[in-house]
Design an enzyme around this catalytic site. Sequence first.
Site, short mmCIF file in Angstrom:
data_model
loop_
_atom_site.label_atom_id
_atom_site.label_comp_id
_atom_site.label_asym_id
_atom_site.label_seq_id
_atom_site.Cartn_x
_atom_site.Cartn_y
_atom_site.Cartn_z
N HIS A 1 0.73 -1.16 0.18
CA HIS A 1 0.34 -0.13 -0.08
C HIS A 1 1.47 1.24 0.07
O HIS A 1 2.07 1.04 -0.49
CB HIS A 1 -1.15 -0.13 1.21
CG HIS A 1 -1.72 -1.30 0.58
ND1 HIS A 1 -2.83 -1.26 1.74
CD2 HIS A 1 -2.55 -2.04 0.05
CE1 HIS A 1 -3.88 -1.67 1.45
NE2 HIS A 1 -3.35 -2.94 0.51
N GLU B 1 1.55 3.76 2.53
CA GLU B 1 1.80 3.68 3.24
C GLU B 1 3.33 3.18 3.09
O GLU B 1 4.37 3.70 3.72
CB GLU B 1 1.08 3.31 4.09
CG GLU B 1 0.12 4.78 4.32
CD GLU B 1 -1.10 3.93 4.12
OE1 GLU B 1 -2.74 3.88 4.54
OE2 GLU B 1 -1.46 3.30 3.14
N CYS C 1 -5.15 1.29 6.59
CA CYS C 1 -6.12 -0.53 6.85
C CYS C 1 -4.90 -0.14 7.88
O CYS C 1 -4.20 -0.59 8.10
CB CYS C 1 -6.07 -0.67 5.77
SG CYS C 1 -3.98 -1.51 5.52
N ASP D 1 -18.70 0.04 -36.86
CA ASP D 1 -17.40 0.27 -36.40
C ASP D 1 -16.05 -0.15 -36.14
O ASP D 1 -14.98 0.38 -36.42
CB ASP D 1 -17.43 2.01 -35.28
CG ASP D 1 -18.67 2.97 -35.67
OD1 ASP D 1 -18.86 2.80 -36.73
OD2 ASP D 1 -18.93 3.33 -34.73
N LEU E 1 -11.74 -0.24 -28.70
CA LEU E 1 -11.15 -0.21 -27.78
C LEU E 1 -10.36 -0.84 -26.47
O LEU E 1 -10.61 -1.61 -25.52
CB LEU E 1 -12.85 -0.88 -27.07
CG LEU E 1 -13.74 -0.63 -27.78
CD1 LEU E 1 -15.19 -1.52 -27.31
CD2 LEU E 1 -13.88 0.51 -28.36
N ARG F 1 -3.44 1.63 -25.91
CA ARG F 1 -2.07 1.49 -27.67
C ARG F 1 -1.23 2.13 -27.14
O ARG F 1 -0.03 1.94 -27.80
CB ARG F 1 -2.68 1.69 -28.26
CG ARG F 1 -4.07 1.17 -29.06
CD ARG F 1 -4.38 1.43 -30.37
NE ARG F 1 -5.30 2.61 -30.57
CZ ARG F 1 -6.53 2.39 -30.20
NH1 ARG F 1 -7.26 2.01 -30.27
NH2 ARG F 1 -6.75 3.60 -30.50
N GLU G 1 -19.14 2.96 -24.33
CA GLU G 1 -18.51 3.26 -25.33
C GLU G 1 -19.80 3.15 -25.92
O GLU G 1 -19.18 2.00 -26.55
CB GLU G 1 -17.25 3.40 -25.89
CG GLU G 1 -15.89 4.64 -25.16
CD GLU G 1 -14.99 4.02 -25.65
OE1 GLU G 1 -14.79 4.72 -26.93
OE2 GLU G 1 -13.53 3.52 -24.60
#
Length: 336
Positions: free
Chosen positions: A44, A46, A74, A199, A203, A206, A271
Amino acid sequence: MRRALEEARKGVGRTAPNPPVGAVIVKEGREIGAGWHRRAGQPHAEREALADARTRVGAEAIRGATIFVTLEPCSTHGRTPPCVDGIREAGISRVVYAATDPNPAHAGRAEAALQSTGVAVTAGVLEAEALRLIRPFAKAMGTGLPWVIWKTAMSLDARLTRPPGEGMWLTRAAARARVQSLRAEVGAVVTSGATVRADRPRLDLRETQYLEGREMPWRIVVSDLPDSLPMNAPLFTDANRHRTRIVPAGDPEGMLRRLVSEDGVNAVLLECGGRMAGRWMDDGWIDEVVVFLAPLLCGGAVAPLEGKGFPAGLRLREAGFERCGMDVMLRALVDR
């Protein structure tokens, strides 16, 4: 705390099912360590900051320092040991944190655990900024549903497509590059079968800067006609095809809940075309909108948001605008 928030932002989109968290250690007015949570199962923020401080100044010099953390440390043992233990063992004398942990296993417990061993605690510093950063985690933790961002692009006359023969892109390269950063914020990108057929979108991520240290987001195709999908499309043939799923359209809630419970996804990017976007907006699944506005007039009948509509309108809040070359990006929350 602003420095700690800078560190936390490095983890957005990388830490699910955990939240992005940053930490900075200060002694005598000087930063001696900083860190951020990089991925679930790894140290984490910390402990990253403590490790950085040991490298910079040595373990003994940490004693008596203050640690600033964007989220309550935590106090239970999961895949990593409790951060409150690491803080006490390092000799930190004061903990300042921004937001209380939405996880009921941790919420409100750090203060008592730390104060019982003489560590001073201050809570609520830049709390609103920290809470904005962990909205997806807080929603997933509280409801079992992911934070849903609807992304679209439109012309000045609110059209989704250009006239025939003019190409498929409404926006220019700068806006399309900005979409990459949006995909890097989420664990899944959801689209419709109609969008895949029309289309053939990729998605994917890259750009190397977004791929380092993380998996490709899941690509979810919502369709009741899977046999009609073009199986030679990039989603089904590229190197990340194992991260593509086809799911039926009839149960968006079940699909969203499974993304949280089975895949550890806290945030989703939608999308798709106007029909599916309208249904999701009507049904209340969308939390945030990102609209790219292109300086074009297209005409035609394809709208970016269909659906039943809202007689009294649906307002947005916390709206912000950003120039992306010639295009403008609006980002805002849906006010329900």
